[in-house]
Design a protein around this motif. Sequence first.
Motif, PDB file in Angstrom:
ATOM      1  N   ASP A  69      36.480  38.877  34.238  1.00  0.00           N
ATOM      2  CA  ASP A  69      36.640  39.356  35.466  1.00  0.00           C
ATOM      3  C   ASP A  69      36.929  40.337  35.686  1.00  0.00           C
ATOM      4  OD1 ASP A  69      38.911  38.602  34.381  1.00  0.00           O
ATOM      5  OD2 ASP A  69      39.836  37.867  35.811  1.00  0.00           O
ATOM      6  N   PHE A  70      37.213  41.805  34.807  1.00  0.00           N
ATOM      7  CA  PHE A  70      37.971  42.872  35.096  1.00  0.00           C
ATOM      8  C   PHE A  70      37.114  43.397  36.196  1.00  0.00           C
ATOM      9  CE2 PHE A  70      38.332  47.493  34.308  1.00  0.00           C
ATOM     10  CZ  PHE A  70      39.608  47.894  34.384  1.00  0.00           C
ATOM     11  N   TRP A  71      36.172  43.411  36.235  1.00  0.00           N
ATOM     12  CA  TRP A  71      35.467  44.173  37.297  1.00  0.00           C
ATOM     13  C   TRP A  71      35.995  44.155  38.778  1.00  0.00           C
ATOM     14  CZ3 TRP A  71      34.826  49.240  35.563  1.00  0.00           C
ATOM     15  CH2 TRP A  71      34.536  49.748  34.301  1.00  0.00           C
ATOM     16  N   ASP A  72      35.305  42.262  38.470  1.00  0.00           N
ATOM     17  CA  ASP A  72      35.245  41.575  40.136  1.00  0.00           C
ATOM     18  C   ASP A  72      37.348  42.184  40.667  1.00  0.00           C
ATOM     19  OD1 ASP A  72      33.156  40.145  40.255  1.00  0.00           O
ATOM     20  OD2 ASP A  72      33.813  38.800  38.844  1.00  0.00           O
ATOM     21  N   GLN A  73      38.195  42.216  39.042  1.00  0.00           N
ATOM     22  CA  GLN A  73      39.408  42.408  40.035  1.00  0.00           C
ATOM     23  C   GLN A  73      39.827  44.067  41.068  1.00  0.00           C
ATOM     24  OE1 GLN A  73      42.604  41.477  37.124  1.00  0.00           O
ATOM     25  NE2 GLN A  73      40.990  40.711  35.911  1.00  0.00           N
ATOM     26  N   LEU A  74      38.746  44.618  39.577  1.00  0.00           N
ATOM     27  CA  LEU A  74      39.088  46.607  40.258  1.00  0.00           C
ATOM     28  C   LEU A  74      38.228  46.288  41.582  1.00  0.00           C
ATOM     29  CD1 LEU A  74      39.392  48.974  39.782  1.00  0.00           C
ATOM     30  CD2 LEU A  74      37.069  49.961  38.563  1.00  0.00           C
ATOM     31  N   LYS A  75      37.149  45.525  41.987  1.00  0.00           N
ATOM     32  CA  LYS A  75      36.802  45.587  43.177  1.00  0.00           C
ATOM     33  C   LYS A  75      37.348  44.922  44.202  1.00  0.00           C
ATOM     34  CE  LYS A  75      31.613  45.155  41.519  1.00  0.00           C
ATOM     35  NZ  LYS A  75      30.577  44.439  41.762  1.00  0.00           N
ATOM     36  N   GLU A  78      39.807  47.759  45.490  1.00  0.00           N
ATOM     37  CA  GLU A  78      38.954  48.861  45.711  1.00  0.00           C
ATOM     38  C   GLU A  78      38.993  48.643  47.369  1.00  0.00           C
ATOM     39  OE1 GLU A  78      38.310  51.786  44.514  1.00  0.00           O
ATOM     40  OE2 GLU A  78      38.819  51.908  42.709  1.00  0.00           O
TER      41      GLU A  78
END
Length: 211
Positions: A69-75, A78
């Motif tokens: 879920d790394f990219w979900d966290q980043l979104k 942001e």
Amino acid sequence: MKITMIILSLFSLVSLSACAFKENKASELETLASNYGGIYIFDKKIREEILENERKKGEAMKKMSLGDDFWDQLKIIEKKFPQVLSNGCKYYRNDYNYDVDDPDYDFNFDDKPEFAYYEDQFKAYMGEENYKKLRPYLGMTTYYVCEGKKYPIVFATMIDYKVKSYGLFGDEGRGFSFSSISRKSAGGGSFHYFTNNKFIKSDEKYTGQSY
């Protein structure tokens, strides 16, 4: 023998005089760079707002965990800390670099007439003669956009110049020369704030922190 000694003595005097000129020229530029180099801030309030938003965003990113879920966290981060100011305008960082007179660079004030006002402020602050001597490299590190118009916030400067030294240089393989050209860079570490339509040099020193 005497003629050889005289020639060598004259050569030494010329070399020493030329070196003295080189050192004086370098010293002059370094002094000017110390006075006028550094970070130029056109809007202190907006800069501080951006730094605070970036600080909060950075702290949130430090808490991110690695995983699927790394990219979900980043979104999510942001979205929570968008590059938008309180006035609704979007800001950008580290985007444009300008070299005032060097044709080797793609961007300069000459081909960006919308920034003529900002160049005029640099010239007014440094003085026309000093501005021409320094030919400062200007990096617009931060700006914001409102209704399609760019508003510079922060510029960083660097002074790059050449020094010609006189003496005996080279070797038998490359050949000998009586002069050598080296490139040097100089830059100050001060902050200059645009206040009441003019720049004022601050006692605050740039120590490597974000600007």
